[in-house]
Design a protein around this motif. Structure first.
Motif, mmCIF file in Angstrom:
data_model
loop_
_atom_site.group_PDB
_atom_site.id
_atom_site.type_symbol
_atom_site.label_atom_id
_atom_site.label_comp_id
_atom_site.label_asym_id
_atom_site.label_seq_id
_atom_site.Cartn_x
_atom_site.Cartn_y
_atom_site.Cartn_z
ATOM 1 N N MET A 165 0.390 -8.775 -3.216
ATOM 2 C CA MET A 165 -0.004 -7.869 -2.308
ATOM 3 C C MET A 165 -0.008 -6.115 -2.784
ATOM 4 O O MET A 165 -0.735 -5.507 -2.087
ATOM 5 N N LEU B 199 -3.253 -5.121 -3.677
ATOM 6 C CA LEU B 199 -4.157 -5.131 -2.602
ATOM 7 C C LEU B 199 -4.129 -3.902 -1.905
ATOM 8 O O LEU B 199 -4.773 -3.066 -1.439
ATOM 9 N N MET C 262 -6.423 -0.576 -0.842
ATOM 10 C CA MET C 262 -6.728 -0.044 0.466
ATOM 11 C C MET C 262 -6.496 1.092 0.891
ATOM 12 O O MET C 262 -7.104 1.764 1.536
#
Length: 278
Positions: free
Chosen positions: A120, A123, A127
């Protein structure tokens, strides 16, 4: 030459063609949510909304913030941007709530699983660092122009702080407290909801504050795809070179941002004070 954009474009087109009904149903649901909140804020007389928000600010953050909220919202109404401000507030609230409903469980998962945390982290970096304008492109392809693509672009942009600070808050819970809870026979569910989340609440509330602030900044950008609100006022000032209109819209955004920031910060500060006293 590596043309990664071509493959991303093919993937977005594939999603659009194969999941069209799903995106349509999603659009209807989000439109209903935003429309309901916006109707509630605009149908209620402005003086009642101002009074309620000023009372909330006074109760949570003190009389200074309460007076500032009262004067700030009254100033926005006096400038003639009350409808646009409530439209922006509805978009921010819906986007932030959805971002938190997704981000907090992901943050818990990342805190509990090292594998999930490692997956995560890049990611969330992607983002958060991707230019906000880029999120508008697939959102428009999936949902067309209007408020809904603005909401989904905002969710993607505003979700990382909720994930990161939830993970940080749970990982900061002292290990001896976790071990003592286990020794008393508590299940993992009891440990999470009765120990870890309450102790991590100040950090979680900081994540709520950051999510709302990022949602507000993105909602203004979303005016480029006809999301409306104060962003449309600022965009009108830019495209038509109307300096006064642009500054008025910007001042209204600043006032709304300060009010939301002070109110949401007060929840975290009060939680920290109560946790220290206990």
């Amino acid at each position: 030459m590596i043309r990664i954009g071509k493959y991303i474009e093919h993937f977005i087109n594939w999603l659009t063609h194969n999941f069209g009904p799903f995106f349509k149903a999603l659009k209807i649901g989000v439109e209903a949510m935003v429309g309901s909140v916006q109707w509630l804020l605009t149908f209620t007389p402005f003086y009642i909304v101002i009074t309620l928000l000023a009372f909330l600010a006074w109760k949570r953050a003190g009389w200074g913030v309460g007076i500032m909220t009262l004067l700030g919202l009254g100033f926005i109404y006096g400038m003639g941007y009350w409808g646009q401000t409530m439209e922006t507030l509805a978009l921010v609230l819906v986007s932030a709530v959805i971002a938190l409903l997704i981000g907090i469980p992901l943050g818990i998962w990342a805190a509990k699983s090292n594998t999930a945390g490692k997956m995560m982290r890049p990611l969330m970096d992607f983002m958060q660092t991707m230019p906000a304008f880029v999120y508008l492109i697939p959102a428009v392809l999936f949902f067309g122009l209007g408020k809904v693509p603005g909401v989904f672009a905002t969710i993607i942009f505003a979700m990382p702080p909720a994930v990161r600070l939830t993970t940080l808050g749970i990982k900061q819970v002292p290990e001896d407290i976790v071990e003592a809870t286990h020794s008393f026979g508590a299940t993992s569910r009891q440990l999470l909801f009765k120990v870890e989340l309450p102790l991590a609440m100040p950090t979680l509330l900081a994540g709520v504050n950051q999510t709302i602030m990022m949602a507000l900044s993105m909602v203004v950008i979303s005016a480029m795809i006809a999301a409306g609100g104060l962003g449309e006022v600022v965009l009108k000032g830019i495209t038509q070179l109307k300096i006064g209109v642009g500054f008025e819209g910007g001042i209204a955004v600043v006032i709304l941002a300060i009010i939301l920031d002070r109110i949401t910060q007060s929840f975290g500060k009060r939680k920290q004070r109560t946790s220290k006293t206990t």
